[in-house]
Design an enzyme around this catalytic site. Structure first.
Site, PDB file in Angstrom:
ATOM      1  N   ASP A 185       0.734  -1.095  -0.013  1.00  0.00           N
ATOM      2  CA  ASP A 185       0.109  -0.120   0.073  1.00  0.00           C
ATOM      3  C   ASP A 185       0.859   1.131   0.088  1.00  0.00           C
ATOM      4  OD1 ASP A 185      -2.949   1.066   0.523  1.00  0.00           O
ATOM      5  OD2 ASP A 185      -1.926   1.910   2.073  1.00  0.00           O
ATOM      6  N   HIS A 200      -6.926  -6.347  -1.535  1.00  0.00           N
ATOM      7  CA  HIS A 200      -6.086  -5.337  -1.341  1.00  0.00           C
ATOM      8  C   HIS A 200      -5.036  -5.741  -0.260  1.00  0.00           C
ATOM      9  CE1 HIS A 200      -3.975  -1.472  -1.320  1.00  0.00           C
ATOM     10  NE2 HIS A 200      -4.078  -1.493   0.189  1.00  0.00           N
TER      11      HIS A 200
END
Length: 317
Positions: free
Chosen positions: A100, A292
């Site tokens: 991320d 994610h």
């Protein structure tokens, strides 16, 4: 092998480091809204494979220092932190791996400090070189009648006012929304909140109540301002990195993402550009049906890919 916790000195204060194992250093850099704990599945696996794994709390997170000024969370500061951690651990170099925001920080660490970071692993967010347009202008154009979450995070105190009255509930909703079983949470309805997009009372399958307690406990203690300040520096980063406009990362590289992650679908063009932007890439792996939080959702697959790659790039180190 036991995990050790320590605080090391960096130019901006102190960084909390969790270590396990011995061997070539692998620096693990988390994203939003996470902590060193995001690498709980990787630390023992890397240690068992013969590596010195070191997961940090980014500045503004967990037990690391939290400077007061927004500009203290610019990309250059995070790169300086990573470099100082490597030196504080007594090493001359490291492989840096990020997820991320940590992916972007890892990529820029490799780009700006190739003398220290011999290879770079990116998870979820692909590398995209600095481009010609100011980031906030692009974010403002996304979403139509609704507001893109990065734009929503720009104003100091705004997102904090939504999150901090119920940190645990907000985190649960956000983690679930961006998981494989989630439905996303990237746009804020007019006059609403990001949490209006969350499924209430739902935990993703990869996250236990005890895991959530760890994350919530950290943010309940620190607040969210330090974490959100990373988003508030995107234009400053764009200005700071002007000399690296369009620059490729030339070190050996690895990318791992999920097919159900918006980061890999919205940035599909960045993945297609890897032959130019990361010519040292040895593999771009998209895990089918993964969201994610790749290293937490699919730890066994990620560990296998990571260890095979690390053995190749550190052979003879």
């Amino acid at each position: 092998m036991t995990q050790t916790h320590r605080l090391v000195e960096v130019p901006g204060g102190r960084i909390h480091v969790v270590e396990q194992g011995s061997g070539p250093l692998v620096l693990l850099v988390h994203g939003f809204p996470e902590s060193w704990y995001s690498w709980r599945h990787q630390l023992p696996a890397l240690a068992a494979a013969g590596f010195r794994a070191a997961a940090i709390d980014l500045r503004g997170y967990g037990r690391s220092s939290a400077p007061a000024r927004v500009e203290d969370y610019r990309m250059l500061a995070h790169v300086a932190d990573n470099a100082a951690v490597v030196r504080a651990l007594g090493e001359r170099g490291a492989v840096v791996v990020g997820h991320d925001w940590g992916s972007s920080i890892a990529a820029n660490s490799a780009l700006l400090r190739p003398d220290l970071f011999r290879a770079v692993g990116l998870m979820s967010v692909p590398y995209a070189p600095r481009g010609p347009h100011r980031p906030t202008d692009g974010f403002a154009a996304v979403g139509g009648d609704e507001e893109f979450y990065v734009s929503y995070f720009q104003a100091q105190g705004r997102a904090e006012a939504e999150i901090e009255p119920d940190v645990r509930g907000w985190l649960a909703g956000f983690y679930q929304a961006l998981s494989a079983e989630g439905r996303g949470a990237y746009f804020v309805p007019s006059g609403g909140r990001l949490r209006d997009r969350f499924v209430k009372d739902a935990l993703p399958s990869w996250l236990t109540e005890a895991d959530l307690d760890v994350y919530a406990g950290e943010f309940e203690r620190t607040g969210l301002t330090g974490a959100l300040n990373r988003y508030r520096n995107v234009d400053r980063d764009w200005e700071d990195l002007a000399a690296w406009d369009g620059a490729p990362i030339t070190q050996p590289a690895l990318f791992v993402g999920g097919t159900l992650d918006a980061s890999t679908t919205w940035m599909a063009g960045a993945i297609e550009a890897f032959p130019r932007t990361m010519p040292g890439l040895s593999g771009a792996h998209l895990l089918d049906g993964c969201g994610h939080w790749v290293q937490q959702e699919r730890p066994d697959e990620v560990n296998a890919l990571l260890i095979d790659w690390l053995r190749a790039v550190t052979a003879g180190a």
